[in-house]
Design an enzyme around this catalytic site. Structure first.
Site, PDB file in Angstrom:
ATOM      1  CG  HIS A 103     -20.457 -67.700 -31.488  1.00 34.77           C
ATOM      2  ND1 HIS A 103     -19.857 -66.705 -31.722  1.00 34.77           N
ATOM      3  CD2 HIS A 103     -21.775 -67.454 -31.137  1.00 34.77           C
ATOM      4  CE1 HIS A 103     -20.756 -65.711 -31.625  1.00 34.77           C
ATOM      5  NE2 HIS A 103     -21.988 -66.048 -31.279  1.00 34.77           N
ATOM      6  CG  HIS A 155     -22.407 -61.550 -31.103  1.00 37.20           C
ATOM      7  ND1 HIS A 155     -22.048 -61.279 -29.695  1.00 37.20           N
ATOM      8  CD2 HIS A 155     -22.889 -62.693 -31.420  1.00 37.20           C
ATOM      9  CE1 HIS A 155     -22.587 -62.337 -29.188  1.00 37.20           C
ATOM     10  NE2 HIS A 155     -23.189 -63.547 -30.030  1.00 37.20           N
TER      11      HIS A 155
END
Ligand SMILES: Nc1ncnc2c1ncn2[C@@H]1O[C@H](COP(=O)(O)OP(=O)(O)O)[C@@H](O)[C@H]1O
Ligand SMILES: Nc1ncnc2c1ncn2[C@@H]1O[C@H](COP(=O)(O)OP(=O)(O)O)[C@@H](O)[C@H]1O
Ligand SMILES: [Mg+2]
Ligand SMILES: [Mg+2]
Ligand SMILES: [Mg+2]
Ligand SMILES: [Mg+2]
Lengths: 333, 204, 333, 204
Positions: free
Chosen positions: C56, C218
């Site tokens: 991320h 995700h």
């Protein structure tokens, strides 16, 4: 085409509208959003202008700000801006000390910047030019003047911006910018294509397991299409071409830029940098300044480029000087 | 028919229609050795000139040509815009300077030289110049319009076997051989359109 | 899989190696690269830790630095780090004033952070927790405690970091961080999937002309798969859900984050922001601070999220405070 | 066979082989309602325990279980790691506290309660707890190993029709119905392996 856009024909102008709404640090002249300039001027300072096609953010306009550039003529996606726009930018950013144009080595840009310089000359504004040609893949040694300008222009901007902020003369700023230009080399590798909004489909295709070394930031063909190799092997091949032209020996110091072309996650750029750093280490050379992220993109193209600047006592402090633009802040360590 | 008696507004319409018709083809030629936008660029330029055709046609020919050149510079963009623009602006200025006694072929030769300077290019570089040079030579020897048109087409085709030394295509090196140059192609299309107009409006 | 990597199993550790080579501002403890902490400590200051899966960037570790976070436990790609790692980070960053954990609302993270807090308690370190739950698409109003934490955590970090830098107590820092948490809302839209290196293929597929509103970072399913609409229409739909929970009336002030998920060019983010700005303008409300770029990504996923923080007299100066981390610098305007 | 007479090293090997065999299947279950990594996570954990099996088997049973739990916490990661880890660490500690007089079923019940607290979850949430609760109940009423194994499998299967209220799957709401929970599935696989071992090593 997986893009957030309204009418593709308005892509650039809506993007610019967003930029002006977000960043009061920059504004525009001549009632033309494509003539972007810094809001705050500094009398007696050399003005620095750049320009080029859109689709490379933060290049080009993203480097307009404190201690970097003063203005930017913005073209359509991958299109040179017009001579007219550059002329308007030039008139505004000249603060009595003349203007330096820094841009990439593309025919369209050269022609338009040349025309703008002629127009400025008529206005009595002295204009000098430094044309970035860092892409080692786009021509051989001895023919460097034919090479494309790519991400390495970042270092030329930074050096020139710091020199101008130090209130050096146009000749000095030009000399230093040109020294940075002559000492930076870049090589890129593309893993996938970009999509130009007005075209609507991929500019080229690369197989699922292929990469192209030396591809340009508009999708211009590179020097070889090969199977996608492990990251370390890719870096080794890229750096070999750079070290061939910028030998890195014991004690030499460098600045490095690992640049994502748009679609490659930062995680992978750090994996690339890890290997770059090892290679300098093996040679006893030092990476004194490093930037990793997106600095010169090709829309959503997956891939990366590595730019290396050889430092000396003159370039080092200029590269290290703090800058602050809407797209890039560098704070002295 | 004398040059300045032509219906410039109609000629502009014909050129615009021709580029419109071949827009995709020019794009494909540019995709092969450049960035694929030459058709779109030329179309944008001709559309802009077309929108101004009434104003332009009301000017004396030299001023009209200069104006067309300026519009092209500002709208085509890229490499081709300032090159086509330089051609027409210089041509217009040249004709104006010499007033009534203007030698069209000589003025055109000087305008082409300005394009070459601007582009830092010359013959055999695989660009629109490779159409402009022979076309100018045919005009200088007062060839008939259909001869000039045929020459333009042959010249464009001849760029196929050239190795590009200027513009984006030059980065391809040897791989640029085997593709017609998009700028040469658009230049031939325009030359052919203009020739056909004069062919049709000249008493045979 | 178009990725620069060597052995997928070493993806995270090689990335971390690159980070430590590039950024001496951060280092690690317990001889474990996955226990990242700031190099410079400040006695008496509340320590702030975060943690979460990799993939991320700049989230999570990218916010460790001056005036933001003090440490981060780094997990595998999209994997919670272990309680053990968080415990090590906690021990190092406690400077006598206690530690605040700020992380996203995911079961794995909660369980591991809870365990770490228990271990810290045994060491006599007071730990408080603020759990980001800003994703409006992941549960309805009234069930906010079930919502996922996404990009809005950026504001929580910034507020907490500034509060701690002001040497406020753990209770005060926690109260302010929690206030930011309660006043931020995010909604995302995905245009394409990400690829987890160890998996090697796309996590999900979205049709060439489709988008998914509310998708998690995700690849967790969102609230609706629809045809890709024009950018302005996409923003209108996203902002409607945010305005429903954070009404924007005349004179109200906000901070906005337009975040790219990885594969979307900055140009498009500015086109999105243009519309966001228009919508606030229409309501007479003010976007006082804005950040546009990549702040919380999902590897190479194409898409974007919009986070909005409602400001008040207390939050405003904390959000505006300058920070400097290897991945993010904010200079006071 | 009394619990602490079992060959823990062999039991670990069996569990590891079982997870290895079903690794892909667990991954697929998790892809449907989570992030697809449960198989890989469990495999990583069991491999780590397997590598330490000699050391572990040399400890008294309570300490061995606690150690296994710690290894699982540190290696499985995600949600399942700390949950399986808590189960074994708490069970080990419970058995140790009560010394020789330990009631296994009661200790197991307390360990399961600790897992529920840790996961802020309970029965019917579509998690591994939905296997643990009924398995504990069967053990408490001294059911035969094959009964317990059958119960574990049925319980895992029953999660298919549940609506997930905890973990990643909970974001799917109603769309989580129709898929067996991966954690419940791995839990049943392990329970069945252990039961089969005791079945084979208990005089019938
Ligand atoms: N230096 C040059 N001199 C003359 N003509 C040039 C030069 N560079 C490019 N051209 C012409 O311009 C054409 C390409 O135009 P276009 O595609 O519109 O611009 P760009 O290359 O900027 O995308 C080429 O096919 C060539 O004929
Ligand atoms: N809060 C919870 N309480 C109990 N079990 C849970 C909880 N959250 C998740 N689980 C279990 O963990 C399993 C998922 O494990 P895993 O895929 O390894 O972790 P992650 O979800 O972090 O990827 C689920 O199938 C479920 O059985
Ligand atoms: Mg172009
Ligand atoms: Mg082109
Ligand atoms: Mg996971
Ligand atoms: Mg999972």
């Amino acid at each position: 085409m997986k893009k957030f856009l309204n009418d593709p024909a308005h892509f650039v102008d809506e993007m610019l509208d967003g930029i002006y709404r977000a960043h009061p640090q920059v504004t525009y002249v001549n009632d033309d959003k494509r003539c972007l300039v810094v809001a705050a001027r500094k009398p007696g300072k050399v003005g620095i202008a750049t320009g080029g096609g859109s689709g490379h953010l933060p290049l080009f306009l993203g480097y307009v700000g404190d201690n970097m550039l003063d203005g930017c003529a913005v073209g359509g996606v991958f299109q040179s801006p017009s001579a007219d726009q550059m002329h308007e930018v030039t008139k505004y950013i000249d603060q009595g000390a003349g203007v330096l144009y820094i841009y990439g080595n593309y025919t369209g840009d050269i022609i338009n910047f040349d025309m703008a310089a002629e127009l400025a000359d008529i206005d009595g504004i002295t204009v000098k030019q430094v044309i970035g040609n860092d892409d080692v893949a786009s021509s051989v040694v001895g023919e460097e003047h034919k090479r494309r300008g790519v991400a390495g222009i970042f270092f030329v901007y930074k050096v020139a911006g710091a020199a101008a902020a130090n209130m050096l003369s146009l000749d000095e700023v030009t000399r230093l910018a040109d020294k940075a230009r002559a000492n930076v080399r870049t090589i890129g590798v593309a893993l996938s294509s970009c999509v130009v909004p007005e075209v609507g489909h991929a500019t080229f295709s690369v197989g699922e397991d292929e990469m192209e070394i030396g591809m340009g930031i508009h999708g211009e063909p590179g020097i070889g299409r090969t199977k996608l190799a492990p990251a370390d092997a890719v870096v080794d091949e890229m750096m070999q071409r750079i070290f061939a032209e910028l030998p890195a020996g014991n004690g030499d110091e460098f600045a490095v830029l690992v640049n994502g072309l748009g679609g490659t996650p930062k995680e992978e750029l750090y994996i690339l940098f890890r290997r770059v750093s090892q290679l300098f280490e093996e040679r006893g050379a030092k990476v004194k300044h490093v930037w990793i992220g997106e600095f010169a993109t090709a829309m959503e193209m997956a891939g990366a480029s590595i730019s290396v600047l050889k430092l000396d006592a003159e370039l080092d402090p200029l590269v290290a000087a703090p800058v602050h633009t809407p797209f890039f802040s560098h704070i002295k360590a | 028919m004398p040059l300045d008696a032509c219906d410039l507004s109609q000629l502009i319409s014909l050129c615009r229609a021709q580029i419109e018709r071949h827009c995709e083809h020019l794009g494909r030629l540019d995709s092969a050795i450049g960035d694929g936008d030459h058709g779109a660029n030329m179309k944008r330029g001709l559309e802009a000139v077309y929108r101004e055709r009434a104003d332009i046609a009301s000017l004396p020919l030299p001023a009209a040509l200069e104006r067309i050149g300026l519009v092209l510079v500002m709208t085509i963009g890229g490499a081709a815009g300032p090159l086509y623009g330089t051609l027409l602006m210089e041509l217009g200025r040249g004709l104006a300077d010499e007033g009534g006694r203007a030698d069209f072929a000589a003025s055109l030769a000087r305008a082409i030289a300005a394009v070459a300077r601007r582009g830092r290019s010359g013959p055999g570089d695989k660009t629109l110049l490779d159409v402009l040079y022979p076309v100018q030579a045919e005009i200088a020897r007062h060839a008939a319009p259909d001869r000039i048109a045929a020459c333009a087409r042959t010249a464009a085709q001849a760029t196929e076997m050239m190795l590009a030394r200027r513009g984006r295509a030059s980065y391809l090196g040897a791989r640029s051989v085997g593709h017609e140059d998009p700028g040469a192609s658009s230049c031939a299309l325009l030359a052919m359109t203009i020739c056909q107009y004069f062919q049709e409006h000249t008493p045979s």
